[in-house]
Design a protein around this motif. Sequence first.
Motif, PDB file in Angstrom:
ATOM      1  N   MET A 267      54.563  28.175  37.402  1.00 26.56           N
ATOM      2  CA  MET A 267      53.098  28.255  37.291  1.00 26.56           C
ATOM      3  C   MET A 267      52.692  29.683  36.970  1.00 26.56           C
ATOM      4  N   ILE A 268      51.526  29.819  36.351  1.00 27.42           N
ATOM      5  CA  ILE A 268      50.973  31.143  36.068  1.00 27.42           C
ATOM      6  C   ILE A 268      49.464  30.991  35.917  1.00 27.42           C
ATOM      7  N   PRO A 269      48.689  31.962  36.402  1.00 24.34           N
ATOM      8  CA  PRO A 269      47.232  31.829  36.294  1.00 24.34           C
ATOM      9  C   PRO A 269      46.710  32.288  34.940  1.00 24.34           C
ATOM     10  N   ALA A 270      45.569  31.740  34.557  1.00 24.85           N
ATOM     11  CA  ALA A 270      44.880  32.225  33.364  1.00 24.85           C
ATOM     12  C   ALA A 270      44.165  33.530  33.681  1.00 24.85           C
ATOM     13  N   ALA A 271      43.790  33.708  34.942  1.00 24.59           N
ATOM     14  CA  ALA A 271      43.061  34.903  35.365  1.00 24.59           C
ATOM     15  C   ALA A 271      43.266  35.090  36.864  1.00 24.59           C
ATOM     16  N   PHE A 272      42.651  36.134  37.418  1.00 23.81           N
ATOM     17  CA  PHE A 272      42.798  36.381  38.857  1.00 23.81           C
ATOM     18  C   PHE A 272      41.637  37.231  39.347  1.00 23.81           C
ATOM     19  N   THR A 273      41.416  37.171  40.657  1.00 23.39           N
ATOM     20  CA  THR A 273      40.409  38.010  41.310  1.00 23.39           C
ATOM     21  C   THR A 273      41.078  38.764  42.451  1.00 23.39           C
ATOM     22  N   LEU A 274      40.347  39.687  43.064  1.00 25.04           N
ATOM     23  CA  LEU A 274      40.888  40.433  44.189  1.00 25.04           C
ATOM     24  C   LEU A 274      39.776  40.728  45.191  1.00 25.04           C
ATOM     25  N   GLN A 275      40.175  41.030  46.420  1.00 23.59           N
ATOM     26  CA  GLN A 275      39.234  41.256  47.520  1.00 23.59           C
ATOM     27  C   GLN A 275      38.988  42.750  47.697  1.00 23.59           C
ATOM     28  N   MET A 276      37.706  43.137  47.742  1.00 25.07           N
ATOM     29  CA  MET A 276      37.343  44.545  47.832  1.00 25.07           C
ATOM     30  C   MET A 276      36.265  44.761  48.891  1.00 25.07           C
ATOM     31  N   TYR A 277      36.141  46.002  49.323  1.00 23.40           N
ATOM     32  CA  TYR A 277      34.980  46.368  50.136  1.00 23.40           C
ATOM     33  C   TYR A 277      34.385  47.646  49.578  1.00 23.40           C
ATOM     34  N   TYR A 278      33.110  47.863  49.872  1.00 30.54           N
ATOM     35  CA  TYR A 278      32.352  48.927  49.225  1.00 30.54           C
ATOM     36  C   TYR A 278      31.483  49.611  50.268  1.00 30.54           C
ATOM     37  N   THR A 279      31.617  50.914  50.379  1.00 32.99           N
ATOM     38  CA  THR A 279      30.812  51.684  51.325  1.00 32.99           C
ATOM     39  C   THR A 279      30.924  53.158  50.975  1.00 32.99           C
ATOM     40  N   ASN A 280      30.252  54.024  51.726  1.00 29.27           N
ATOM     41  CA  ASN A 280      30.361  55.452  51.491  1.00 29.27           C
ATOM     42  C   ASN A 280      31.794  55.918  51.753  1.00 29.27           C
ATOM     43  N   GLN A 281      32.260  56.839  50.925  1.00 30.34           N
ATOM     44  CA  GLN A 281      33.645  57.309  51.046  1.00 30.34           C
ATOM     45  C   GLN A 281      33.968  57.825  52.437  1.00 30.34           C
ATOM     46  N   LYS A 282      33.006  58.478  53.076  1.00 37.25           N
ATOM     47  CA  LYS A 282      33.293  59.050  54.398  1.00 37.25           C
ATOM     48  C   LYS A 282      33.552  57.949  55.434  1.00 37.25           C
ATOM     49  N   ASN A 283      32.975  56.762  55.211  1.00 36.27           N
ATOM     50  CA  ASN A 283      33.198  55.666  56.156  1.00 36.27           C
ATOM     51  C   ASN A 283      34.618  55.134  56.099  1.00 36.27           C
ATOM     52  N   MET A 284      35.217  55.168  54.899  1.00 37.42           N
ATOM     53  CA  MET A 284      36.533  54.554  54.718  1.00 37.42           C
ATOM     54  C   MET A 284      37.676  55.565  54.794  1.00 37.42           C
ATOM     55  N   ALA A 285      37.368  56.774  55.184  1.00 38.49           N
ATOM     56  CA  ALA A 285      38.372  57.843  55.175  1.00 38.49           C
ATOM     57  C   ALA A 285      39.619  57.512  55.982  1.00 38.49           C
ATOM     58  N   ASP A 286      39.455  56.836  57.120  1.00 39.01           N
ATOM     59  CA  ASP A 286      40.600  56.563  57.998  1.00 39.01           C
ATOM     60  C   ASP A 286      41.056  55.111  57.949  1.00 39.01           C
ATOM     61  N   VAL A 287      40.576  54.358  56.969  1.00 40.78           N
ATOM     62  CA  VAL A 287      40.917  52.927  56.897  1.00 40.78           C
ATOM     63  C   VAL A 287      42.224  52.742  56.148  1.00 40.78           C
ATOM     64  N   SER A 288      43.184  52.073  56.810  1.00 39.46           N
ATOM     65  CA  SER A 288      44.484  51.823  56.179  1.00 39.46           C
ATOM     66  C   SER A 288      44.969  50.390  56.389  1.00 39.46           C
ATOM     67  N   ASP A 289      44.369  49.668  57.328  1.00 42.53           N
ATOM     68  CA  ASP A 289      44.745  48.287  57.584  1.00 42.53           C
ATOM     69  C   ASP A 289      43.546  47.571  58.192  1.00 42.53           C
ATOM     70  N   LEU A 290      43.733  46.310  58.574  1.00 39.21           N
ATOM     71  CA  LEU A 290      42.605  45.533  59.090  1.00 39.21           C
ATOM     72  C   LEU A 290      42.110  46.091  60.424  1.00 39.21           C
ATOM     73  N   SER A 291      43.010  46.636  61.224  1.00 44.18           N
ATOM     74  CA  SER A 291      42.622  47.204  62.507  1.00 44.18           C
ATOM     75  C   SER A 291      41.734  48.438  62.326  1.00 44.18           C
ATOM     76  N   THR A 292      42.107  49.323  61.404  1.00 41.56           N
ATOM     77  CA  THR A 292      41.286  50.516  61.185  1.00 41.56           C
ATOM     78  C   THR A 292      39.998  50.166  60.429  1.00 41.56           C
ATOM     79  N   LEU A 293      40.010  49.054  59.684  1.00 43.50           N
ATOM     80  CA  LEU A 293      38.759  48.584  59.084  1.00 43.50           C
ATOM     81  C   LEU A 293      37.806  48.134  60.184  1.00 43.50           C
ATOM     82  N   ALA A 294      38.349  47.439  61.203  1.00 42.57           N
ATOM     83  CA  ALA A 294      37.532  47.044  62.350  1.00 42.57           C
ATOM     84  C   ALA A 294      37.034  48.281  63.102  1.00 42.57           C
ATOM     85  N   ASP A 295      37.890  49.308  63.192  1.00 41.04           N
ATOM     86  CA  ASP A 295      37.455  50.576  63.803  1.00 41.04           C
ATOM     87  C   ASP A 295      36.232  51.126  63.073  1.00 41.04           C
ATOM     88  N   MET A 296      36.251  51.053  61.735  1.00 40.89           N
ATOM     89  CA  MET A 296      35.138  51.559  60.934  1.00 40.89           C
ATOM     90  C   MET A 296      33.851  50.834  61.261  1.00 40.89           C
TER      91      MET A 296
END
Length: 461
Positions: A136-165
């Motif tokens: 199988m192969i897809p014709a196209a694809f999407t991806l999951q993103m988040y968007y915020t001020n850079q200073k908010n995401m400075a320490d985010v590296s996994d789902l746990s640190t995203l929850a910390d944010m």
Amino acid sequence: FLAAFSGGRLSSFAYDPNMPSTPSQTLSAYSLAENDILRQAITCYQEANPDVYVEYRVGLSEEGGATREDAIKKLNTEIMAGKGPDFLVLDGLPVDSYKEKGVLLDISPYLSELETQEKLLANIKESFVEDGTISMIPAAFTLQMYYTNQKNMADVSDLSTLADMFERLRGEHPGEELMELYSKDMLFDALFPVSAPNWIMDTGELDPEKITDDLTQMKRIYDACMEGLPNEVLMKYKGYLEQGVNSSDKVSAYNDLGGGATQIVGGNVLVSMGELTNGYNYGLLQSVKRQKGGVGSQMEQIPGSAADSFTPVALMGINAASQKSDLAGDFMQSILSKEVQSTIYPIGFPVNEVGLELYMESLGGRVPESLRNPGEPYGSYGYSTDEDGEIKVLIVDLYVPTEEETAEFYDTLKSLHTPYLENAALEEAVRDAAEVYLDGLCSLEEAVNAIREKSAIIMAE
């Protein structure tokens, strides 16, 4: 007559007395739900191959009021009887079962033939290689993103640190909306694609540790978003939910990453999170940070346990029992050609390298050729809201992404290696238990045990 297609393509059709009135070949194609990419591809293929008629069936529409399970059962009966469709769009179908039972043909010869002239994104293609074959192969694809001020995401590296944010932002902004969260499903839809690929171990069994950690972080994010919200915000969420529910019990505005980003410009929220669906959304997000209220904003992948995941769109396969496998392979090659790929619409990023470049130049057909100047404006996006009788209008100036931004985005797309293949039955079990857990009506252990019990039944079927 003339026919207009996405991407600005215009085709002229005229009567040819020497053309047979009935095509000499028929190819059957199937998708569980209506698929716009397949519809578009059929039109293009039949235009180039007038001697072929592509008979397209949609499982759920032909079943009327039948359930997804009923439609799949009918399709499986046809396949097992050797009467199944030649070409399959596998979105929503039990692909793991099809692979195990040998339902799908090895399509690598057709891809190799195509790649003598065109190139596919190697990371996407190789993610579907198993034991030297590709089914199988897809014709196209999407991806999951988040968007915020850079200073908010400075320490985010996994789902746990995203929850910390989120928890840190809640402490800094009591009573304010951190992110529009109309329901728990909105959170699940954003996070499942970057988590679910790791829920099943190599043994085929559920990984309780992964489920436990993911549910823990989801609850932390949900609690942070909902804590202390005033009643008027909760009533607004209720109204949005009631207005947006459609026939599949989904909310049309769910995971509107671009829409959430415009809310950041308006000063209404601090974070947007969800599915990056197409080139226009990407351009909108890059434009938001050029607005007064969006300065300093940044877009990053949601860092789940499967952070390099992508969601296949129009995942294609060929019935191994088909007597027309070469014709189906030719049709697949057409869909993967740069001509079709560059006009993918409305959802998904192309898997053809040149098709992707052409697609991104026009941002999915939304930017006229005369205005495709990197870093320059090409239009505007706006909407109005009625808040307690006060009409508020927000206008976002739209810019063509810079060459540097586009290069960085290509690097992101080429870093994706894990396809998110939805397991509807398992995810329904997770959603049901997680919803109760997020409401605080059961413990984490009880939620995980409920998922384990349901998943055992599902995997035994």
